[in-house]
Design a protein around this motif. Structure first.
Motif, PDB file in Angstrom:
ATOM      1  N   UNK A 100      25.111   2.723 -30.491  1.00 22.88           N
ATOM      2  CA  UNK A 100      25.259   3.229 -29.127  1.00 22.88           C
ATOM      3  C   UNK A 100      24.237   2.601 -28.190  1.00 22.88           C
ATOM      4  N   UNK A 101      23.035   2.368 -28.699  1.00 21.55           N
ATOM      5  CA  UNK A 101      22.007   1.784 -27.817  1.00 21.55           C
ATOM      6  C   UNK A 101      22.387   0.369 -27.397  1.00 21.55           C
ATOM      7  N   UNK A 102      23.152  -0.340 -28.235  1.00 16.64           N
ATOM      8  CA  UNK A 102      23.612  -1.665 -27.853  1.00 16.64           C
ATOM      9  C   UNK A 102      24.639  -1.575 -26.728  1.00 16.64           C
ATOM     10  N   UNK A 103      25.557  -0.625 -26.849  1.00 14.59           N
ATOM     11  CA  UNK A 103      26.568  -0.459 -25.804  1.00 14.59           C
ATOM     12  C   UNK A 103      25.936  -0.103 -24.465  1.00 14.59           C
ATOM     13  N   UNK A 104      25.003   0.842 -24.510  1.00 16.18           N
ATOM     14  CA  UNK A 104      24.372   1.247 -23.259  1.00 16.18           C
ATOM     15  C   UNK A 104      23.515   0.127 -22.686  1.00 16.18           C
ATOM     16  N   UNK A 105      22.892  -0.669 -23.564  1.00 11.38           N
ATOM     17  CA  UNK A 105      22.083  -1.790 -23.080  1.00 11.38           C
ATOM     18  C   UNK A 105      22.942  -2.826 -22.357  1.00 11.38           C
ATOM     19  N   UNK A 106      24.174  -3.010 -22.834  1.00 10.20           N
ATOM     20  CA  UNK A 106      25.064  -3.993 -22.212  1.00 10.20           C
ATOM     21  C   UNK A 106      25.668  -3.462 -20.917  1.00 10.20           C
ATOM     22  N   UNK A 107      26.109  -2.208 -20.931  1.00  9.07           N
ATOM     23  CA  UNK A 107      26.876  -1.677 -19.799  1.00  9.07           C
ATOM     24  C   UNK A 107      26.035  -0.932 -18.766  1.00  9.07           C
ATOM     25  N   UNK A 108      24.871  -0.416 -19.146  1.00  8.44           N
ATOM     26  CA  UNK A 108      24.075   0.350 -18.185  1.00  8.44           C
ATOM     27  C   UNK A 108      23.125  -0.590 -17.440  1.00  8.44           C
ATOM     28  N   UNK A 117      28.281   6.945 -24.852  1.00  5.85           N
ATOM     29  CA  UNK A 117      27.201   6.966 -23.876  1.00  5.85           C
ATOM     30  C   UNK A 117      27.252   5.895 -22.816  1.00  5.85           C
ATOM     31  N   UNK A 118      28.335   5.098 -22.746  1.00  2.74           N
ATOM     32  CA  UNK A 118      28.445   4.059 -21.714  1.00  2.74           C
ATOM     33  C   UNK A 118      28.564   4.714 -20.337  1.00  2.74           C
ATOM     34  N   UNK A 119      28.035   4.086 -19.289  1.00  5.14           N
ATOM     35  CA  UNK A 119      28.044   4.683 -17.951  1.00  5.14           C
ATOM     36  C   UNK A 119      29.431   4.709 -17.331  1.00  5.14           C
TER      37      UNK A 119
END
Length: 353
Positions: free
Chosen positions: A105-113, A149-151
């Motif tokens: 999840x932290x990878x997804x949020x790092x890319x999209x947030x 958790x993506x924005x």
């Protein structure tokens, strides 16, 4: 308001990377099977003929504009639509399960947030272009992104970008329609995906629906062992409601798309009907092309065609129902309104070109 932290078991860097690579390979294989190879063949065919082959999903189901409700029509519409999208729906469900269980999840949020809504929307839009799915088939992936958790801006941009910025459909339009259609679709599509998604996030906020948080909280561990349970649970609630809503849309499709020959004189009312009801009707990828061509051949003006080039592919009632549990009613409601505004802009731009 920022999204609440979503719990999950820690993974070692090596296992996290291995799971992410598996998710990537799975995604590439599924898209190659369901999208890239079929669309490459379609482009080759259209390059030679310069004419769209086949009929619209409405004609294929025997539904005429303005016809009354019919259960038989609903069943035929569901069958025709399911045959057109089943590969993409299977791919969407498998990719969604991989996103929720294999990608940290932290990878997804790092890319999209990103620091701003437009920046997050731009990334989400860019990530959507290789998928090339219709609005319904991308709904499971958008749901998975939000529950990871993506924005809001990035998720809405991914949801809208799949149908609106689909490079294959843009090529189809260039090959079989006036260049103005492709230009309008591209320009207004970019504005909607980037600016519209950021606006939706600003208006609706970043709150994650409680049900979505509870579902993610119930997933005590990720990895391959969670893949099949998550896929089964997602399929168990998304597929039945999807088919029920598609059947309902098919049953009332004549009312939802009343643009018959008598509607050519409706003027502004015809544009408003195209915007409002076009956003409820569901079509497969590129399904707007034969519908728009048929209306243009029947004498409808470019304003109606322009509206449908955005309203038909961008959203639909089934896709809205599928994502509302993860995105929330405020986000879905504002997205529908923003898509309506973009469709009106498209209706104004196309006649000027």
């Amino acid at each position: 308001m920022t999204s609440p932290a979503l719990p999950g078991r820690r993974r070692t860097p090596s296992s996290a990377a291995a799971f992410a690579v598996c998710a990537l390979l799975l995604t590439v294989g599924l898209l190659l099977w369901s999208k890239w190879l079929p669309y490459t063949a379609k482009v080759d065919q259209l390059s030679g003929t310069r004419a769209w082959s086949g009929t619209s999903v409405l004609s294929g189901a025997g539904i005429e504009a303005g016809s009354g409700p019919s259960l038989a029509a609903g069943w035929e519409f569901t069958k025709v639509y399911a045959l057109a999208v089943w590969k993409a729906l299977v791919a969407g469900l498998l990719i969604a399960a991989a996103v929720q269980t294999l990608v940290p999840r932290r990878w997804l949020t790092a890319v999209l947030r990103r620091r701003s809504g437009p920046s997050s929307a731009l990334v989400g839009g860019l990530l959507s272009t290789p998928s090339m799915m219709c609005t319904c088939c991308t709904a499971p992936v958008a749901t998975a992104l939000r529950r990871s958790g993506a924005p809001t801006a990035g998720v809405v941009a991914y949801w809208l970008g799949n149908p609106l910025l689909n490079p294959a459909v843009l090529v189809f339009l260039v090959l079989v329609a006036p260049w103005q259609w492709a230009a309008t679709r591209l320009v207004v599509g970019l504005l909607l995906v980037v600016g519209g998604s950021a606006l939706v996030a600003r208006l609706a906020g970043e709150r994650v629906p409680a049900a979505a948080v509870e579902e993610v909280a119930g997933q005590h561990e990720g990895g391959p062992r969670r893949f099949l349970p998550v896929l089964a649970r997602m399929s168990a609630y998304l597929v039945p409601e999807y088919l029920v809503v598609v059947f309902t849309v098919g049953t009332f499709a004549g009312w939802l798309f009343p643009l018959g020959e008598s509607a050519r004189s409706w003027g502004v009312l015809g544009v408003l009907v195209a915007v409002g009801l076009g956003a409820l009707l569901v079509v497969p990828t590129a399904g707007e092309v034969p519908l728009a061509q048929g209306l243009a051949a029947a004498g409808f003006g470019p304003a109606v065609v322009g509206a449908l080039l955005i309203a038909l592919p961008a959203v639909s009632l089934p896709s809205a129902v599928m994502v509302v549990g993860a995105l929330g009613r405020r986000v879905v409601g504002w997205t529908l309104l923003v898509v309506g505004a973009g469709s009106l802009l498209s209706a104004a731009v196309l006649p000027l070109l």
